[in-house]
Enzyme design. Structure first.
Site, mmCIF file in Angstrom:
data_model
loop_
_atom_site.group_PDB
_atom_site.id
_atom_site.type_symbol
_atom_site.label_atom_id
_atom_site.label_comp_id
_atom_site.label_asym_id
_atom_site.label_seq_id
_atom_site.Cartn_x
_atom_site.Cartn_y
_atom_site.Cartn_z
ATOM 1 N N ARG A 110 0.817 -1.219 0.000
ATOM 2 C CA ARG A 110 0.000 0.000 0.000
ATOM 3 C C ARG A 110 0.849 1.267 0.000
ATOM 4 N NH1 ARG A 110 -5.273 -2.103 3.206
ATOM 5 N NH2 ARG A 110 -4.937 -4.273 2.629
ATOM 6 N N THR A 131 17.104 -13.637 -1.364
ATOM 7 C CA THR A 131 17.326 -12.343 -2.009
ATOM 8 C C THR A 131 15.977 -11.744 -2.370
ATOM 9 O OG1 THR A 131 19.527 -12.896 -2.848
ATOM 10 C CG2 THR A 131 18.311 -11.187 -4.034
ATOM 11 N N GLU A 133 13.898 -8.746 -4.383
ATOM 12 C CA GLU A 133 13.994 -7.849 -5.541
ATOM 13 C C GLU A 133 13.072 -6.666 -5.264
ATOM 14 O OE1 GLU A 133 12.446 -10.940 -7.782
ATOM 15 O OE2 GLU A 133 14.368 -11.736 -8.437
#
EC number: 3.5.4.13
Length: 195
Positions: A110, A131, A133
């Site tokens: 949001r 990991t 992104e």
């Protein structure tokens, strides 16, 4: 079948599913997921004046990123349109009969923060930190604090355990990773690698 909180706790207690450190299970274990926290390390993509990156060139990929470590109590400012690699604070080990899905937390969504571009899956047998992104799709910078709950992990039980789980036998290139890892796509067969 997606694991419930009771299923997750049982698997964690048995030790075949690992999420550590799990410092606050009452907060982190949700009805059907585990909240993971943001680590301290980031790989920032440089605004390079190059025509393109060739995925099969390890040098081009590694030259394109720069590591940033945020000290305790510090913030990482994710600017609109930016894309960085982060990592979970927790290390996970996924048993051969489960698959894990990395999802963003709706509270961050949001604020226009996305935690994975495409790699939202942890295969059976995967071990290591995850990991992330990270990208900011919004119009305002957002401060990310290491230790904050950044993503959630859900678990789906496979009908049968994987015969060839992720790991050393397969030559899995991200197995055991610590901290965010840049792309190792040059290790794929189509680029001359052995995977």
């Amino acid at each position: 079948m997606i694991l419930s909180d009771a299923d997750i706790l049982r698997r964690l207690e048995q030790g075949d599913l690992v999420v550590e450190p799990l410092d606050d299970p009452d907060i982190q274990i949700q009805p059907a997921s585990v909240d993971l926290r943001l680590g301290h390390e980031f790989l920032e993509f440089q605004h390079a004046n190059i025509p393109c990156i060739h995925p099969n060139s390890e040098d081009e990929v590694s030259d394109y990123v720069e590591e940033t470590v945020i000290e305790e109590g510090g913030e990482f400012i994710l600017h609109p349109g930016d894309f960085v690699l982060g990592t979970t604070h927790e290390r996970v080990a996924i048993p051969d009969d489960l698959i894990a899905h990395v999802e963003g937390r709706s509270s961050l969504g949001r604020l226009a923060i996305v935690v994975h571009a495409t790699a939202g899956l942890c295969d059976p047998g995967y071990e290591g930190q995850i990991t992330l992104e990270l990208s900011n799709l919004g119009t305002a910078p957002v401060a990310l604090t290491p230790g904050m709950r950044i993503s959630q992990l859900t678990f789906t039980e496979l009908k049968t355990p994987a015969d060839r789980p992720y790991g050393a036998e397969r030559g899995s290139k991200y197995q055991g990773q610590s901290g965010p890892q840049a792309s190792k796509i040059q290790g794929d067969r189509e680029f001359g690698g052995d995977q």
